[in-house]
Design a protein around this motif. Structure first.
Motif, PDB file in Angstrom:
ATOM      1  N   LEU A   1      -3.269  12.367   0.549  1.00  0.00           N
ATOM      2  CA  LEU A   1      -2.385  11.267   0.170  1.00  0.00           C
ATOM      3  C   LEU A   1      -1.174  11.199   1.079  1.00  0.00           C
ATOM      4  O   LEU A   1      -0.769  10.124   1.540  1.00  0.00           O
ATOM      5  CB  LEU A   1      -1.955  11.470  -1.290  1.00  0.00           C
ATOM      6  N   LEU A   2      -0.594  12.355   1.355  1.00  0.00           N
ATOM      7  CA  LEU A   2       0.577  12.389   2.240  1.00  0.00           C
ATOM      8  C   LEU A   2       0.206  11.953   3.661  1.00  0.00           C
ATOM      9  O   LEU A   2       0.983  11.265   4.328  1.00  0.00           O
ATOM     10  CB  LEU A   2       1.172  13.801   2.257  1.00  0.00           C
ATOM     11  N   ALA A   3      -0.995  12.368   4.116  1.00  0.00           N
ATOM     12  CA  ALA A   3      -1.439  11.965   5.455  1.00  0.00           C
ATOM     13  C   ALA A   3      -1.643  10.449   5.515  1.00  0.00           C
ATOM     14  O   ALA A   3      -1.277   9.795   6.499  1.00  0.00           O
ATOM     15  CB  ALA A   3      -2.737  12.692   5.813  1.00  0.00           C
ATOM     16  N   GLU A   4      -2.206   9.881   4.428  1.00  0.00           N
ATOM     17  CA  GLU A   4      -2.411   8.424   4.388  1.00  0.00           C
ATOM     18  C   GLU A   4      -1.079   7.694   4.357  1.00  0.00           C
ATOM     19  O   GLU A   4      -0.910   6.638   4.975  1.00  0.00           O
ATOM     20  CB  GLU A   4      -3.254   8.057   3.171  1.00  0.00           C
ATOM     21  N   MET A   5      -0.120   8.253   3.638  1.00  0.00           N
ATOM     22  CA  MET A   5       1.216   7.650   3.611  1.00  0.00           C
ATOM     23  C   MET A   5       1.821   7.635   5.011  1.00  0.00           C
ATOM     24  O   MET A   5       2.436   6.651   5.426  1.00  0.00           O
ATOM     25  CB  MET A   5       2.124   8.435   2.661  1.00  0.00           C
ATOM     26  N   THR A   6       1.626   8.742   5.737  1.00  0.00           N
ATOM     27  CA  THR A   6       2.169   8.828   7.098  1.00  0.00           C
ATOM     28  C   THR A   6       1.529   7.779   8.006  1.00  0.00           C
ATOM     29  O   THR A   6       2.221   7.093   8.770  1.00  0.00           O
ATOM     30  CB  THR A   6       1.932  10.236   7.673  1.00  0.00           C
ATOM     31  N   ARG A   7       0.194   7.670   7.910  1.00  0.00           N
ATOM     32  CA  ARG A   7      -0.497   6.672   8.734  1.00  0.00           C
ATOM     33  C   ARG A   7      -0.049   5.253   8.385  1.00  0.00           C
ATOM     34  O   ARG A   7       0.159   4.416   9.270  1.00  0.00           O
ATOM     35  CB  ARG A   7      -2.012   6.800   8.538  1.00  0.00           C
ATOM     36  N   THR A   8       0.095   4.975   7.107  1.00  0.00           N
ATOM     37  CA  THR A   8       0.539   3.640   6.669  1.00  0.00           C
ATOM     38  C   THR A   8       1.931   3.338   7.188  1.00  0.00           C
ATOM     39  O   THR A   8       2.215   2.220   7.640  1.00  0.00           O
ATOM     40  CB  THR A   8       0.502   3.540   5.138  1.00  0.00           C
ATOM     41  N   GLN A   9       2.801   4.331   7.125  1.00  0.00           N
ATOM     42  CA  GLN A   9       4.166   4.151   7.629  1.00  0.00           C
ATOM     43  C   GLN A   9       4.152   3.872   9.134  1.00  0.00           C
ATOM     44  O   GLN A   9       4.872   2.999   9.627  1.00  0.00           O
ATOM     45  CB  GLN A   9       4.996   5.395   7.339  1.00  0.00           C
ATOM     46  N   GLN A  10       3.305   4.578   9.862  1.00  0.00           N
ATOM     47  CA  GLN A  10       3.191   4.369  11.306  1.00  0.00           C
ATOM     48  C   GLN A  10       2.637   2.970  11.611  1.00  0.00           C
ATOM     49  O   GLN A  10       3.084   2.312  12.547  1.00  0.00           O
ATOM     50  CB  GLN A  10       2.287   5.445  11.918  1.00  0.00           C
ATOM     51  N   ASP A  11       1.662   2.539  10.803  1.00  0.00           N
ATOM     52  CA  ASP A  11       1.110   1.196  10.984  1.00  0.00           C
ATOM     53  C   ASP A  11       2.189   0.136  10.784  1.00  0.00           C
ATOM     54  O   ASP A  11       2.280  -0.836  11.549  1.00  0.00           O
ATOM     55  CB  ASP A  11      -0.037   0.951   9.998  1.00  0.00           C
TER      56      ASP A  11
ATOM     57  N   LYS B   1       0.832  -1.208   0.000  1.00  0.00           N
ATOM     58  CA  LYS B   1       0.000   0.000   0.000  1.00  0.00           C
ATOM     59  C   LYS B   1       0.865   1.257   0.000  1.00  0.00           C
ATOM     60  O   LYS B   1       0.598   2.222  -0.738  1.00  0.00           O
ATOM     61  CB  LYS B   1      -0.905  -0.002   1.231  1.00  0.00           C
ATOM     62  N   LEU B   2       1.921   1.235   0.812  1.00  0.00           N
ATOM     63  CA  LEU B   2       2.809   2.390   0.884  1.00  0.00           C
ATOM     64  C   LEU B   2       3.496   2.640  -0.455  1.00  0.00           C
ATOM     65  O   LEU B   2       3.640   3.794  -0.899  1.00  0.00           O
ATOM     66  CB  LEU B   2       3.851   2.180   1.980  1.00  0.00           C
ATOM     67  N   ASP B   3       3.905   1.578  -1.135  1.00  0.00           N
ATOM     68  CA  ASP B   3       4.546   1.725  -2.447  1.00  0.00           C
ATOM     69  C   ASP B   3       3.593   2.380  -3.449  1.00  0.00           C
ATOM     70  O   ASP B   3       3.991   3.256  -4.224  1.00  0.00           O
ATOM     71  CB  ASP B   3       5.003   0.367  -2.968  1.00  0.00           C
ATOM     72  N   LYS B   4       2.319   1.947  -3.427  1.00  0.00           N
ATOM     73  CA  LYS B   4       1.329   2.536  -4.334  1.00  0.00           C
ATOM     74  C   LYS B   4       1.085   4.009  -4.007  1.00  0.00           C
ATOM     75  O   LYS B   4       0.962   4.850  -4.898  1.00  0.00           O
ATOM     76  CB  LYS B   4       0.019   1.754  -4.245  1.00  0.00           C
ATOM     77  N   LEU B   5       1.008   4.307  -2.710  1.00  0.00           N
ATOM     78  CA  LEU B   5       0.816   5.696  -2.312  1.00  0.00           C
ATOM     79  C   LEU B   5       1.988   6.568  -2.743  1.00  0.00           C
ATOM     80  O   LEU B   5       1.808   7.719  -3.172  1.00  0.00           O
ATOM     81  CB  LEU B   5       0.639   5.778  -0.785  1.00  0.00           C
ATOM     82  N   LYS B   6       3.181   6.026  -2.662  1.00  0.00           N
ATOM     83  CA  LYS B   6       4.364   6.782  -3.089  1.00  0.00           C
ATOM     84  C   LYS B   6       4.312   7.041  -4.590  1.00  0.00           C
ATOM     85  O   LYS B   6       4.693   8.129  -5.063  1.00  0.00           O
ATOM     86  CB  LYS B   6       5.633   6.014  -2.718  1.00  0.00           C
ATOM     87  N   ASP B   7       3.871   6.043  -5.349  1.00  0.00           N
ATOM     88  CA  ASP B   7       3.752   6.232  -6.791  1.00  0.00           C
ATOM     89  C   ASP B   7       2.745   7.338  -7.117  1.00  0.00           C
ATOM     90  O   ASP B   7       2.990   8.203  -7.970  1.00  0.00           O
ATOM     91  CB  ASP B   7       3.322   4.932  -7.467  1.00  0.00           C
ATOM     92  N   ARG B   8       1.598   7.297  -6.417  1.00  0.00           N
ATOM     93  CA  ARG B   8       0.578   8.323  -6.639  1.00  0.00           C
ATOM     94  C   ARG B   8       1.090   9.707  -6.237  1.00  0.00           C
ATOM     95  O   ARG B   8       0.846  10.705  -6.911  1.00  0.00           O
ATOM     96  CB  ARG B   8      -0.684   7.978  -5.844  1.00  0.00           C
ATOM     97  N   ALA B   9       1.800   9.767  -5.117  1.00  0.00           N
ATOM     98  CA  ALA B   9       2.340  11.046  -4.661  1.00  0.00           C
ATOM     99  C   ALA B   9       3.373  11.584  -5.648  1.00  0.00           C
ATOM    100  O   ALA B   9       3.436  12.790  -5.931  1.00  0.00           O
ATOM    101  CB  ALA B   9       2.967  10.879  -3.270  1.00  0.00           C
ATOM    102  N   GLY B  10       4.159  10.684  -6.198  1.00  0.00           N
ATOM    103  CA  GLY B  10       5.164  11.103  -7.177  1.00  0.00           C
ATOM    104  C   GLY B  10       4.521  11.645  -8.442  1.00  0.00           C
ATOM    105  O   GLY B  10       4.963  12.662  -8.997  1.00  0.00           O
TER     106      GLY B  10
END
Length: 365
Positions: A159-169, A106-115
């Motif tokens: 998106l950035l907030a979701e990435m942060t939450r995913t990283q924390q999880d 999930k984090l990888d996909k979020l990073k792609d979207r953020a990029g």
């Protein structure tokens, strides 16, 4: 003293200390005769008549065996508890590992979207809004585009907030997995220690029993039966059986049938069937066969299952024995239980009051 026989004193000492019997004998010493002498007619060597071990000594043996096998039962419960915890912890570690893999994907996909969002913003952000409005041929198109940009900016923040939450999880999953792994290792050590205790106690008991002759073993078994009979008689004399008249539930009937079908199978610590059982292995599998799972150990069965009064007892209920809840049997009616007694014995039926009762619990309350 005759070869292979023991005096009462030697036997009593050996039995009380669980040591091997010593066969005492005085070796003869041969001397050469200075002059030939005529041969003498050999005479029979007198043999000592073995003194039988008294019932008092055998009773001491019985008590010592009870203590040893009770200690083995306590260690068996410790082993089973550690085993059950280890299985749960292993399953939790596997589940956490799956969550970590899913979280990383999930984090990888979020990073792609953020990029992608960052690249789009870079391509459209070279001029200030005023210049883009002045250069635009269609002001409405510009305003629509500006609205989409604002929406994109909000989406990027989300998106950035979701990435942060995913990283924390992911970090939390990793911490939880590490903690579960430490617990698993601790329980593995507890299992190994409990296993060592069991083997030692059983070995001590078997060594003690091995000192007995066949006839003494038979008398010892008789003493065990008499002790159980006395305890059962005292329990029944209280009139408790007259108050017990509840009928088994449908699941209780199935559990009783399963347990009684195992009669004659050997006791084996840590075993849950189908060829052998320990006490709680028999009761837990009996109720599992009835479609109702219960805790694996007698101590957890005592702690977690609903407790009821003896007068309300019905077939299928479990009777927990001894102050430390180290033994369990299943009530089958008429003042009797089916249980797996101890090493060297088989699943059998005995009086419900033949051992000190701690509590009665109902799996399907």
């Amino acid at each position: 003293m005759g070869s292979g026989k023991r005096s009462l004193t030697t036997t009593a000492m050996a039995l009380a200390c669980a040591c091997a019997c010593a066969v005492l004998a005085t070796p003869g010493v041969a001397y050469a005769s200075p002059t030939p002498t005529p041969p003498r007619t050999p005479t029979a060597t007198p043999t000592a008549t073995p003194t039988p071990v008294s019932n008092k000594d055998l009773e001491e043996v019985r008590k010592k065996l009870d203590k040893l096998y009770h200690a083995a039962a306590v260690a068996t419960d410790e082993y089973n508890a550690a085993e059950e915890k280890a299985q749960k912890q292993s399953a939790e570690i596997v589940e956490l590992a799956r969550e970590i893999v899913k979280g990383q994907e999930k984090l990888d996909k979020l990073k792609d979207r953020a990029g992608a969002a960052a690249r789009a913003q870079y391509r459209g952000g070279g001029l200030p809004p005023e210049a883009r409005l002045w250069l635009s041929e269609d002001p409405q198109e510009f305003l629509d585009g500006a609205g989409r940009v604002r929406q994109g900016e909000h989406a990027t923040k989300g998106l950035l907030a979701e990435m942060t939450r995913t990283q924390q999880d992911l970090e939390q999953y990793a911490k939880d997995a590490s903690a579960q792994w430490k617990k698993l290792e601790a329980n593995r050590k507890a299992k190994a220690e409990a296993k060592k205790k069991i083997k030692q106690r059983v070995a001590d008991a078997e060594k003690l029993e091995s000192q007995l002759e066949k006839e003494e073993k038979e008398r010892l078994a008789k003493l065990e039966e008499e002790a159980a009979y006395r305890a059962q008689s005292a329990w029944l004399s209280s009139g408790v059986l007259a108050e017990i008249n509840s009928k088994a539930s449908e699941q209780g009937k199935k559990a009783v049938k399963y347990a009684t079908d195992q009669i004659g199978k050997p006791y084996e610590w840590g075993a849950e069937g189908p060829g052998s059982y320990d006490c709680s292995g028999l009761t837990s599998q009996a109720w599992a066969s009835a479609g109702h799972g219960i805790p694996r150990t007698s101590q957890e069965q005592w702690k977690q299952l609903t407790r009821i009064d003896i007068k309300d007892m019905r077939p299928g209920d479990l009777i927990i024995y001894f102050d430390d809840a180290s033994h369990v049997g299943m009530y089958i009616g008429d003042g009797a239980v089916v249980h797996a007694p101890r090493p060297g014995r088989t699943v059998t039926i005995t009086g419900a009051g033949s051992m000190p009762i701690l509590a009665v619990v109902r799996p399907d309350a």
